[in-house]
Every structure is written in structure tokens, then in C-alpha cells.
Design a protein around this motif. Structure first.
Motif, short mmCIF file in Angstrom:
data_model
loop_
_atom_site.label_atom_id
_atom_site.label_comp_id
_atom_site.label_asym_id
_atom_site.label_seq_id
_atom_site.Cartn_x
_atom_site.Cartn_y
_atom_site.Cartn_z
N VAL A 155 0.86 -1.18 0.00
CA VAL A 155 0.00 0.00 0.00
C VAL A 155 0.90 1.23 0.00
O VAL A 155 2.07 1.17 0.37
N THR A 156 0.32 2.35 -0.42
CA THR A 156 1.05 3.61 -0.43
C THR A 156 0.55 4.49 0.70
O THR A 156 -0.66 4.71 0.84
N CYS A 157 1.47 4.97 1.54
CA CYS A 157 1.10 5.86 2.65
C CYS A 157 1.98 7.10 2.58
O CYS A 157 2.66 7.34 1.57
N SER A 158 1.98 7.89 3.64
CA SER A 158 2.74 9.15 3.64
C SER A 158 4.24 8.91 3.55
O SER A 158 4.99 9.82 3.21
N HIS A 159 4.70 7.68 3.87
CA HIS A 159 6.14 7.37 3.80
C HIS A 159 6.51 6.72 2.48
O HIS A 159 7.67 6.40 2.25
N GLY A 160 5.52 6.50 1.60
CA GLY A 160 5.78 5.82 0.34
C GLY A 160 5.12 4.45 0.33
O GLY A 160 4.19 4.18 1.09
N LYS A 161 5.61 3.56 -0.49
CA LYS A 161 5.03 2.22 -0.63
C LYS A 161 5.63 1.31 0.43
O LYS A 161 6.85 1.25 0.63
N ILE A 162 4.75 0.58 1.13
CA ILE A 162 5.20 -0.34 2.18
C ILE A 162 4.45 -1.66 2.03
O ILE A 162 3.37 -1.71 1.45
N PRO A 163 5.03 -2.77 2.53
CA PRO A 163 4.41 -4.08 2.34
C PRO A 163 3.21 -4.29 3.25
O PRO A 163 3.06 -3.66 4.30
N VAL A 164 2.34 -5.18 2.83
CA VAL A 164 1.17 -5.60 3.61
C VAL A 164 1.45 -6.98 4.21
O VAL A 164 1.96 -7.85 3.50
N PRO A 165 1.10 -7.18 5.48
CA PRO A 165 0.53 -6.22 6.42
C PRO A 165 1.55 -5.15 6.79
O PRO A 165 2.74 -5.43 6.87
N VAL A 166 1.06 -3.93 7.02
CA VAL A 166 1.96 -2.81 7.27
C VAL A 166 2.64 -3.00 8.63
O VAL A 166 2.13 -3.70 9.50
N PRO A 167 3.82 -2.41 8.81
CA PRO A 167 4.59 -2.63 10.04
C PRO A 167 3.83 -2.35 11.33
O PRO A 167 3.98 -3.08 12.31
N ALA A 168 3.01 -1.30 11.35
CA ALA A 168 2.27 -0.98 12.59
C ALA A 168 1.29 -2.10 12.93
O ALA A 168 1.13 -2.47 14.10
N THR A 169 0.62 -2.63 11.93
CA THR A 169 -0.32 -3.73 12.17
C THR A 169 0.40 -4.96 12.70
O THR A 169 -0.06 -5.62 13.65
N VAL A 170 1.54 -5.28 12.11
CA VAL A 170 2.33 -6.43 12.56
C VAL A 170 2.73 -6.26 14.02
O VAL A 170 2.62 -7.20 14.84
N ALA A 171 3.17 -5.06 14.39
CA ALA A 171 3.60 -4.81 15.77
C ALA A 171 2.44 -4.92 16.76
O ALA A 171 2.58 -5.48 17.85
N ILE A 172 1.28 -4.39 16.38
CA ILE A 172 0.12 -4.41 17.27
C ILE A 172 -0.38 -5.83 17.49
O ILE A 172 -0.84 -6.19 18.58
N LEU A 173 -0.27 -6.68 16.46
CA LEU A 173 -0.80 -8.04 16.54
C LEU A 173 0.21 -9.06 17.08
O LEU A 173 -0.01 -10.27 16.96
N LYS A 174 1.27 -8.58 17.69
CA LYS A 174 2.23 -9.51 18.29
C LYS A 174 1.53 -10.39 19.33
O LYS A 174 0.73 -9.92 20.12
N ASP A 175 1.81 -11.69 19.28
CA ASP A 175 1.25 -12.69 20.20
C ASP A 175 -0.23 -12.97 19.97
O ASP A 175 -0.88 -13.57 20.82
N ILE A 176 -0.77 -12.54 18.83
CA ILE A 176 -2.18 -12.81 18.51
C ILE A 176 -2.23 -13.73 17.29
O ILE A 176 -1.47 -13.53 16.33
N PRO A 177 -3.09 -14.76 17.29
CA PRO A 177 -3.15 -15.71 16.17
C PRO A 177 -3.58 -15.04 14.86
O PRO A 177 -4.60 -14.36 14.80
N VAL A 178 -2.78 -15.24 13.82
CA VAL A 178 -3.10 -14.74 12.48
C VAL A 178 -3.02 -15.89 11.49
O VAL A 178 -2.48 -16.95 11.79
#
Length: 411
Positions: A155-178
Motif C-alpha cells: 500500500v502507499t502511505c505518507s512514507h511511500g510504498k510499504i508491504p502488507v501487512p503494514v509494520p504498525a499492524t504487525v507490531a500491534i498483533l504480536k502474540d495474537i493468532p493470524v
């Protein structure tokens, strides 16, 4: 009332709020309550159909487009200084803290001043606070959730193109089943991740309940998935089975890991058990079995949480002679247990306080504590156990208010 959040196509803030509105939360109620926190927005809802499923599509129409995104410090003050209900304040602050910690770590900025960019705008603040207002309005006491499917691509955000899932989502979902999905774009946003990780008490199968209502919230994107871009929330009453309705009987989803060996030294088996317990195994047992070619062997059985499964399997394959293990998910029920201190003939000792299904209390001596006394007093361990149990019988369980509570023997 309990709720099950079925994230078959991911989760975002507007999908969550849309599903709650579809369950019957009035839009006017949300506008009134949210106006206690901020202004400059309108809530608009539309009924949409995706794969013939009716859903509510929510749009947060931001009037003041020129307002810059807020930082964590500003959002905290916004919530704390409002007249929102305590439950809503507490959970909204917890959700934003998850986002702030994730952004702070990713961008290397102080948590208080980190800007939230897309998720610090009015629409995301409305989504997060609004979702907790809906839970409070509907009288939901406990929330369960499915494991979370993750998209792919970029996806494209204010920092440019980043991979999905985005880093913030990955960090928030630590220790949660995905789990993986066939979606080719972002289907779990940081806002959605923060809401569900704050709301849900557990992730996995739908709990047993008497179904009352179902609500669908619509996403905006075409995800590339075979499933419609919807979020489903189911409301119901827990089963009125008195055997398990009592809150002292806890339920938990665990994993059972097994393997059979016929060529291990007893000394190594002893070390293996110690290592497994040190690495968060919930229980370990060895069962004598008869294996092929009439060889006596040992079945190693371990129970652990899903979060620790990979590590437990790695230890088993590394520290034992096994060349393969099997595991499966399993439900377990167990009694509420807490740590407590009581006065005994041997002084103040730590014991387990266990609440029975009928809410009666019993105390169980801790093995290591009793073993130390037996050696110090040169007494049989069984006599130490018996004396501690006798002393515990003089304690009034009604005095218990929580863990690590000191008890006084009633004279």
C-alpha cells in the motif's frame, strides 16, 4: 451478552463501527457521545449488498480537512479530559497506546510526540472511540474473536510504498493468532488491529452461545478475495449451563503435543521435562506404551498455549530422539487458582487457593515449600502436607480479596 467478531475478511475501524451500527447502535447516539470529544465530522451510513449479504457501510465525513494529524500526547488529553464513560476512556486509551508504541518503535521517535499520520486523523479517532461506545451501549460483557487473516501486496502511505501487512499492524498483533488469506491488498488496518486486540479476551473458535443478533460492517476496497469484504459480529447469551456458567470454571484453548520414543535414556527424559517446563509448557507427562516390534517405549505428551507451540515442538525435536511429533488444538476447563499466604504451624507459607465450582474454597500446599520444610524439620513430606492442610482449614475464605493476600488463622 457476549460477542464473537468473525474476521473472515479482516478488520478496519469503519468496518467495526459499521457492524455495530448494523447490530442496532443508533447513529445519533454515536454523534452525541463523540461530540463530547471532538467536532468537525459527520457520520453517514448506507446499506450495501456484497455477495447478497446486506451490510452497513459507514463513512466518517471529515469537515475540517485542514486539521493536521494529532500526536499521542494530544489524543490522550482529548480522551482523558472528556466526559466519556470510564470503560470507553480506558479501552480507547489502551488502543491508542498500542498504536503509539508500534509507531514509536518503527520510526524511532518518543512515544509522546510520535504522529499517527493516517491513523491520527478524525476518522480513526471516531472509529476507535465509537467502537468502544458501541460495546458499552449494547451491554457486551465479553468479546471473543476469530484468528485474523492477513492480506498481501503493498500500500502507499505518507512514507511511500510499504508491504502488507503494514509494520504498525504487525507490531500491534504480536502474540495474537493470524492466518493467511487470498486477499491481495491490506485487509487489517492498524486501527482495526488496535480495536480487536483491546476488545477480545481470546482468539479462535466461536464460543457456545444462544445467538441473538448478527451485524455486518462493509469495507471499502476490492480485496481480490473470493469472500466479500465484510466484518461479521454475532451477539448472544452464554449457555445457561450451570456447570460451566460459574465464572470460577475457566475455559482456554490449548495445544496437545505428542510423540513416541523407544530409545531415550531416563536421564535425558528427566532433563527434557525440566526444559519443557522452563519454556512455558503447561503440563508434561510420560506414559509407558508398547511400540512396534514389541519394544517398550514412552509416549511424551505436552500441553501448551498456541503462542508457545513452535518453541515446544522445536525443543522436543532437538532434545529428544523423536523424528516427528503430532499436535492438535483442544479446549480445556480449569478452576480458578490464585497464590495466597496463610499462617501455619511452620510460619507464614505460600499455598494455592482454589475456588471450586460451587464457590467453596480449598487450599493446596505448594510442593517446593513443603519439601523445604520437610528437609529442615527432618519430617516425612506427607506429614508436612497434612499439617498445612489442617492449618488451612481454620482460615476464613471470605477474607480473600485477591492474589498475594495474607491470611490470619482464626482463633
Amino acid at each position: 451478552m457476549i460477542a464473537y467478531v468473525d474476521m473472515f475478511s479482516g478488520i478496519s475501524g469503519d468496518m467495526t463501527l459499521g457492524a455495530f451500527i448494523d447490530l442496532g447502535v443508533p447513529v445519533e447516539f454515536l454523534k452525541e457521545k463523540l461530540s463530547l470529544v471532538l467536532t468537525g465530522f459527520q457520520l453517514k451510513t448506507t446499506l450495501v449488498y456484497k455477495n447478497h449479504l446486506k451490510a452497513t457501510d459507514l463513512v466518517v465525513d471529515v469537515i475540517d480537512q485542514g486539521r493536521p494529524s494529532r500526536n499521542y500526547k494530544e489524543i490522550k488529553a482529548l480522551i482523558k479530559n472528556s466526559s466519556l464513560p470510564d470503560y470507553v476512556k480506558r479501552n480507547s486509551l489502551a488502543a491508542f497506546k498500542k498504536i503509539a508504541q508500534a509507531e514509536s518503535h518503527i520510526h524511532g521517535q518518543d512515544i509522546e510526540i510520535v504522529h499517527f499520520h493516517e491513523i491520527g486523523g478524525i476518522d480513526s479517532i471516531v472509529d476507535i472511540i465509537g467502537s468502544f461506545l458501541c460495546v458499552d451501549y449494547l451491554g457486551i460483557k465479553k468479546v471473543y474473536a476469530s484468528s485474523i487473516p492477513m492480506g498481501s501486496g503493498s500500500v502507499t502511505c505518507s512514507h511511500g510504498k510499504i508491504p502488507v501487512p503494514v509494520p504498525a499492524t504487525v507490531a500491534i498483533l504480536k502474540d495474537i493468532p493470524v492466518r493467511e488469506s487470498d486477499a491481495t491488498t491490506e485487509i487489517v488496518t492498524p486501527t482495526g488491529a488496535a480495536i480487536i486486540s483491546t476488545l477480545a479476551s481470546s482468539f479462535g473458535h466461536m464460543p457456545e452461545m444462544i445467538m441473538k443478533k448478527v451485524g455486518y460492517g462493509s469495507g471499502k476496497k476490492e480485496t481480490g478475495s473470493r469472500l466479500p469484504n465484510l466484518l461479521r459480529i454475532m451477539l448472544g447469551d452464554p449457555l445457561a449451563d450451570e456447570k460451566y456458567h460459574n465464572t470460577v470454571v475457566q475455559k482456554q484453548v490449548i495445544h496437545v503435543v505428542k510423540t513416541n520414543v523407544d530409545d531415550m535414556s531416563p536421564e535425558i527424559l528427566g532433563f527434557l521435562m525440566e526444559t519443557l517446563f522452563e519454556n512455558k509448557a503447561l503440563d508434561v507427562c510420560y506414559v509407558p506404551i508398547q511400540m512396534k516390534k514389541n519394544r517398550p517405549g514412552i509416549q511424551i505428551e505436552i500441553i501448551c498455549s498456541k503462542h508457545d507451540l513452535d518453541n515446544i515442538v522445536h525443543i522436543l525435536l532437538t532434545q529428544s530422539t523423536s523424528i516427528g511429533v503430532r499436535h492438535h488444538e483442544c479446549d480445556r476447563c480449569f478452576l480458578l487458582r490464585e497464590k495466597a499466604f496463610i499462617e501455619t504451624s511452620f510460619g507464614k507459607l505460600q499455598v494455592k487457593k482454589i475456588t471450586n465450582p460451587d464457590n467453596s474454597i480449598r487450599f493446596v500446599p505448594e510442593y517446593d515449600v513443603a519439601k523445604t520444610i520437610a528437609r529442615e524439620k527432618n519430617m516425612p513430606l506427607k506429614d508436612v502436607y497434612t499439617q498445612i492442610l489442617i492449618d488451612a482449614s481454620f482460615h476464613d475464605p471470605l477474607h480473600l480479596t485477591g492474589t498475594d493476600v495474607e491470611y490470619k488463622t482464626l482463633k
